[in-house]
Every structure is written in C-alpha cells, then in structure tokens.
Motif scaffolding. Structure first.
Motif, PDB file in Angstrom:
ATOM      1  N   LEU A  58       1.008   4.235  -3.116  1.00  0.00           N
ATOM      2  CA  LEU A  58       1.042   5.695  -2.795  1.00  0.00           C
ATOM      3  C   LEU A  58       2.324   6.421  -3.308  1.00  0.00           C
ATOM      4  O   LEU A  58       2.431   7.392  -3.944  1.00  0.00           O
ATOM      5  CB  LEU A  58       0.796   5.903  -1.016  1.00  0.00           C
TER       6      LEU A  58
ATOM      7  N   TYR B  55       1.389  10.357  -4.798  1.00  0.00           N
ATOM      8  CA  TYR B  55       0.989  11.046  -3.789  1.00  0.00           C
ATOM      9  C   TYR B  55       1.951  11.530  -2.583  1.00  0.00           C
ATOM     10  O   TYR B  55       2.898  10.880  -2.544  1.00  0.00           O
ATOM     11  CB  TYR B  55      -0.068   9.778  -2.771  1.00  0.00           C
TER      12      TYR B  55
ATOM     13  N   THR C 175      -5.533   3.296  -2.559  1.00  0.00           N
ATOM     14  CA  THR C 175      -5.202   4.576  -3.555  1.00  0.00           C
ATOM     15  C   THR C 175      -6.792   5.077  -3.987  1.00  0.00           C
ATOM     16  O   THR C 175      -6.856   6.165  -4.200  1.00  0.00           O
ATOM     17  CB  THR C 175      -4.532   4.298  -4.886  1.00  0.00           C
TER      18      THR C 175
ATOM     19  N   SER D  31       0.729  -1.074  -0.060  1.00  0.00           N
ATOM     20  CA  SER D  31       0.087   0.020  -0.036  1.00  0.00           C
ATOM     21  C   SER D  31       1.034   1.368  -0.036  1.00  0.00           C
ATOM     22  O   SER D  31       0.424   2.236  -0.647  1.00  0.00           O
ATOM     23  CB  SER D  31      -0.971   0.065   1.273  1.00  0.00           C
TER      24      SER D  31
ATOM     25  N   GLY E 274       2.405   6.114  -7.013  1.00  0.00           N
ATOM     26  CA  GLY E 274       1.429   6.901  -7.702  1.00  0.00           C
ATOM     27  C   GLY E 274       1.532   8.435  -7.664  1.00  0.00           C
ATOM     28  O   GLY E 274       0.395   8.884  -8.057  1.00  0.00           O
TER      29      GLY E 274
ATOM     30  N   ASP F 116      -8.282   8.652  -3.417  1.00  0.00           N
ATOM     31  CA  ASP F 116      -8.878   9.480  -4.576  1.00  0.00           C
ATOM     32  C   ASP F 116     -10.316   9.843  -4.179  1.00  0.00           C
ATOM     33  O   ASP F 116     -10.716  10.919  -4.499  1.00  0.00           O
ATOM     34  CB  ASP F 116      -8.669   8.607  -5.712  1.00  0.00           C
TER      35      ASP F 116
END
Length: 315
Positions: A14, A19, A172, A10, A17, A176
């Motif tokens: 993140l 973030y 994710t 996880s 991605g 979002d």
C-alpha cells in the motif's frame, strides 16, 4: 490493522503503491527477554515507524479514546491482515467498510491457523481471500480469491511466504476495485459456497499439545503433520534414550520410507551416523532436520555425530 510479518507485506504494498495510509493499528509492544524487561514492537509497528506513519496500539479495541482517535482519521476504508477480532463499532466505521485478508480459500479453514491446517490435512491447494468483516469471525461476504498450489514438499513456511506475497497483491487489487466502484461491488456469500462444499475444515489455534506426533497414524499423515507445523511451532515427539533420560525432539523436515517392517510403532532405527528412522503404522519416517531440547536445529547427521547416548524409541 495487523501485527506480524505476514501483515507487513500488505502494508508495504500500500505504501509503495502510493495509497494514502492515514494510520496503522497494531498490538501493544510485547515484553521479551528473561525478565520481560524489554519491550518488542510488532513487525507492523517497526515498518510503519520506518515510513513515518501514525501508529495506534490499543489494549482494548472498545476503548473510547481509541475509537475517538480512529474516527478522527476519517479513513474511507480499513484493511485487516492478521489482527484481532474487531467490534462492530470499529469495522462499521469507514465509508467503504472494512475488509480482511485471510490465508485460505474461505469458507474453508476459518480460524487462527489456516496455513498450518491446510498442509497438515494434505491439501493440494489453498489460497488467499479478501472479504468484508461481519459479526461472526471469518464469515463475511467474499470480495476476491486467488489459488495457491501446495506441492508435496512444501511446508507451512514456504506456503506462508507465498501467500504473504500473493496476499499483498490481492489487498491492493481489492482496494482498487473498491475505489473504482465507490464500494458498490458484487460479493459472494460464504453460506452459498459452504452449501456446495463437501466438508468444511476449521483452522483453530495451535497449542503445544496439538503439535505432538502420534506415531500410530499412517506415515503420510505424520509426514503432512510435520511439514504443516514447520518451521513454527514445529511437531515434536518424546524420546527414550539409552542414558535413561526422556528428551523432547522437534522435527522440521522428514521423508517417507514406505517399507514393511516388523518393528513396534515408535521404535527407532539408526546406523548411528546419518540415518534416523521412526516406525509408524504403515512405514518408516526418516528424519532429516531436528532439534533436541536445549540444542539448536541441525541435520540428523550432525545430531548423531554429536550424541553421547543412543535414541531407543519415540512416543
């Protein structure tokens, strides 16, 4: 916030991605080795440091210095995956709240070992849930859920890996959703789902004694028990051997032989070369991958070919 490999997926999702991860909270380094002289960082810490992320490792989650450091990060959102129970002063801190990823279809299998117990109980499906933290553990309002089927030859290890990947994507997706709606989203009360459930199954922490096989149970129950504890911590049984010694044996993989037999429960049947079966209540359990105490994991063929004694019974 997380500790084991399951949580790394996880965090990695993140980071990759794009973030903005402002900090990582994980368990203190764990003493390992014969004398506990070496400190082993958690899987989450190792990944976080490889990405140059700030890491905090509080001994106590109510420690004022930790609370101050956490508050200084000014995080909009906190995400918990396989971590400790948080005090309200922590989970209520962020503007968008704190959510947890749990490896079951809540409210089913609340507790520390949801993957193991779902397989042990012979479930045909499980899943992953994201939910907001609240005062009682694993009881907060549900944000999203996804289902994962459990095949008859799955074990806790294969389901763990599947849920780890699915869970990272669900994290994710949840982030979002919260960002797009500034935290104002529709959630589902677990109490509402619990009222509709036929029976709620718990998922308590598993201890060594929990893992002992009861050969008096139906053979299907034993089969599910073995795969639900494989590869870790592993189901085990105590053996009586021809040299007079009692030995423990972990069983990682098995198959059911549904044949009526006149043998007493726990009796061992073997050809001494590649077949080792133990009598259960209503059939025989054929062992495939095992580990005798003090030895490595191996196939039954390799075990039998190397034994200098015979196995008489299991209990």
């Amino acid at each position: 916030m997380g500790t084991p490999d399951f949580a790394v997926a996880s965090l990695q999702a993140l980071v990759e991605g794009g973030y903005c991860v402002v900090g990582v909270v994980t368990a203190p380094d764990k003493p390992v080795g014969r004398h506990g002289s070496t400190l082993q960082p958690s899987a989450v810490k190792q990944y976080a440091e490889s990405q140059h992320l700030p890491v905090m490792q509080p001994e106590k989650l109510r420690d004022e210095a930790f609370i101050d450091s956490l508050r200084a990060l000014q995080a909009d959102l906190q995400i918990v995956v396989a971590f400790r129970m948080l005090p309200e002063v922590v989970w209520a801190m962020p503007r968008l709240g704190t959510f947890n990823l749990h490896a079951s279809l809540l409210p089913q299998y609340r507790g520390a070992a949801p993957i193991n117990w779902a397989v042990i109980n012979g479930e045909t499906q499980t899943g992953a849930t994201t939910f907001f933290l609240s005062h009682e553990i694993d009881t907060g309002r549900i944000i999203l859920q996804r289902i994962v089927p459990i095949a008859n030859d799955d074990d806790a290890g294969t389901i763990h890996d599947r849920l780890m990947t699915l869970g990272a994507a669900l994290v994710t997706e949840t982030v979002d959703l919260l960002i797009a709606n500034d935290g104002k989203i529709v959630t589902i009360s677990q109490e509402q789902l619990a009222d509709n459930a036929v029976e709620l199954h718990p998922a308590p922490k598993i201890f060594t004694d929990t893992c002992r096989i009861d050969w008096h149970k139906p053979v299907k129950r034993i089969y599910d028990f073995i795969r639900g504890l494989s590869p870790y911590p592993a189901a085990w049984t105590e053996l009586t051997c021809s040299d007079g010694e009692q030995r423990t044996m972990k069983i990682f993989r098995s198959e059911i032989v549904r044949e009526a037999h006149p043998l007493a429960v726990g009796t061992v049947a073997t050809n001494g070369r590649d077949r080792l079966e133990i009598a259960a209540q209503d059939g025989m359990m054929r062992l495939l991958d095992v580990q005798i105490a003090g030895k490595k994991r191996m196939s039954v063929r390799d075990l039998l070919n190397g034994l200098k004694y015979s196995i008489i019974s299991a209990k």
